[in-house]
Scaffold this motif. Structure first.
Motif, PDB file in Angstrom:
ATOM      1  N   CYS A  49      42.375  46.797  48.387  1.00 46.88           N
ATOM      2  CA  CYS A  49      43.434  46.321  47.497  1.00 46.88           C
ATOM      3  C   CYS A  49      44.148  45.109  48.086  1.00 46.88           C
ATOM      4  CB  CYS A  49      44.412  47.454  47.178  1.00 46.88           C
ATOM      5  SG  CYS A  49      43.666  48.697  46.098  1.00 46.88           S
ATOM      6  N   ALA A 109      37.644  54.271  33.379  1.00 49.49           N
ATOM      7  CA  ALA A 109      37.770  53.966  34.810  1.00 49.49           C
ATOM      8  C   ALA A 109      36.702  54.675  35.639  1.00 49.49           C
ATOM      9  CB  ALA A 109      39.158  54.339  35.302  1.00 49.49           C
ATOM     10  N   ARG A 112      33.372  52.880  35.245  1.00 52.08           N
ATOM     11  CA  ARG A 112      33.379  51.622  36.000  1.00 52.08           C
ATOM     12  C   ARG A 112      33.190  51.894  37.482  1.00 52.08           C
ATOM     13  NH1 ARG A 112      38.627  48.775  33.159  1.00 52.08           N
ATOM     14  NH2 ARG A 112      37.655  48.405  31.136  1.00 52.08           N
ATOM     15  N   ALA A 113      33.893  52.908  37.989  1.00 58.32           N
ATOM     16  CA  ALA A 113      33.770  53.256  39.407  1.00 58.32           C
ATOM     17  C   ALA A 113      32.339  53.683  39.735  1.00 58.32           C
ATOM     18  CB  ALA A 113      34.753  54.372  39.762  1.00 58.32           C
ATOM     19  N   LEU A 116      38.878  54.222  47.764  1.00 58.43           N
ATOM     20  CA  LEU A 116      39.802  53.816  46.698  1.00 58.43           C
ATOM     21  C   LEU A 116      40.280  55.036  45.919  1.00 58.43           C
ATOM     22  CD1 LEU A 116      38.129  50.606  45.266  1.00 58.43           C
ATOM     23  CD2 LEU A 116      40.202  50.755  46.622  1.00 58.43           C
ATOM     24  N   ALA A 133      40.493  55.698  42.735  1.00 56.51           N
ATOM     25  CA  ALA A 133      39.676  56.106  41.589  1.00 56.51           C
ATOM     26  C   ALA A 133      38.196  56.144  41.953  1.00 56.51           C
ATOM     27  CB  ALA A 133      39.897  55.150  40.426  1.00 56.51           C
ATOM     28  N   HIS A 158      36.448  45.731  39.161  1.00 58.26           N
ATOM     29  CA  HIS A 158      36.817  47.122  39.453  1.00 58.26           C
ATOM     30  C   HIS A 158      38.109  47.171  40.275  1.00 58.26           C
ATOM     31  CE1 HIS A 158      36.565  51.310  40.464  1.00 58.26           C
ATOM     32  NE2 HIS A 158      36.382  51.047  41.743  1.00 58.26           N
ATOM     33  N   LEU A 159      38.223  46.293  41.259  1.00 53.63           N
ATOM     34  CA  LEU A 159      39.442  46.269  42.069  1.00 53.63           C
ATOM     35  C   LEU A 159      40.653  45.847  41.249  1.00 53.63           C
ATOM     36  CD1 LEU A 159      38.105  44.761  45.405  1.00 53.63           C
ATOM     37  CD2 LEU A 159      38.585  47.154  44.858  1.00 53.63           C
ATOM     38  N   ASP A 193      41.158  46.561  38.224  1.00 55.23           N
ATOM     39  CA  ASP A 193      41.548  47.744  37.440  1.00 55.23           C
ATOM     40  C   ASP A 193      42.157  48.827  38.312  1.00 55.23           C
ATOM     41  OD1 ASP A 193      40.448  46.490  35.244  1.00 55.23           O
ATOM     42  OD2 ASP A 193      38.558  47.621  35.330  1.00 55.23           O
ATOM     43  N   THR A 194      41.660  48.981  39.515  1.00 58.02           N
ATOM     44  CA  THR A 194      41.997  50.118  40.362  1.00 58.02           C
ATOM     45  C   THR A 194      43.238  49.895  41.223  1.00 58.02           C
ATOM     46  OG1 THR A 194      39.655  50.629  40.503  1.00 58.02           O
ATOM     47  CG2 THR A 194      41.063  51.670  42.118  1.00 58.02           C
ATOM     48  N   CYS A 195      43.383  48.726  41.775  1.00 57.45           N
ATOM     49  CA  CYS A 195      44.462  48.468  42.727  1.00 57.45           C
ATOM     50  C   CYS A 195      45.798  48.246  42.012  1.00 57.45           C
ATOM     51  CB  CYS A 195      44.127  47.252  43.576  1.00 57.45           C
ATOM     52  SG  CYS A 195      42.697  47.515  44.637  1.00 57.45           S
TER      53      CYS A 195
END
Length: 175
Positions: A31, A80, A83-84, A131, A133, A168-169, A171-173
């Motif tokens: 992140c 999510a 995607r992960a 991460l 997710a 992906h990052l 969305d996730t971070c």
């Protein structure tokens, strides 16, 4: 303890920026944008370094790699977890592809590049698992493409990082 030692201790305790700060706790986080930029920079450098390597970079057999392209409409339609899975499965396929290329290409001119690419791909896979997710890769990671040269393999790795992993990052971070 003299005055210089006392000053150094005070700076350490007070945490004055740029001065004797203790190292950050824990492993680096994806992140932190600087971490991902470092992975991308290493992948681009490896890709550029192998660009004109010629016949000694031809693989005796093709290796399977994930599709690094991003269909943005499809990507937005995925949840999510999907995607992960796409990213972790693709990264697992890339680690396997670089490992296989490392086994197939024994030329000492490409060994350092392959060693760095393999270490970097494995490190990224470990960080992706950490991460929030994170999802385990599918049993058989999707690898629809096959490449026959080291430059092409490193190009797929670079584009995968700049595309799917970066999305992906995002969305996730946390922002």
């Amino acid at each position: 303890m003299g005055a210089p030692g006392l000053c150094a201790l005070l700076l350490l305790l007070l945490g004055v920026p740029g001065r004797l700060q203790p190292p950050p706790e824990g492993p680096p986080s994806l992140c932190d944008p600087r971490v991902m930029e470092r992975f991308i920079l290493e992948a681009r450098e490896a890709e550029r370094g192998a660009a004109g390597c010629g016949p000694h970079c031809d693989l005796p057999e093709p290796v399977a790699v994930p599709d690094p392209g991003v269909n943005f409409n499809l990507w937005r339609s995925l949840d999510a977890a999907s995607r992960a899975r796409e990213v972790s499965g693709g990264q697992a396929a890339l680690v396997a592809a670089v490992l296989r290329a490392r086994e197939l290409l024994r030329d000492p001119r490409v060994t350092p590049t392959l060693e760095r690419a393999y270490g970097s791909a494995r490190s990224l896979a470990r960080l992706l698992r950490g991460l929030p997710a994170a999802a385990p890769p599918p049993a058989a990671p999707p690898a629809p493409l096959r490449v026959r040269t080291l430059p092409r393999l490193l190009g797929v790795l670079s584009r995968f990082l700049r595309g799917k992993v970066r999305l992906h990052l995002a969305d996730t971070c946390p922002r």
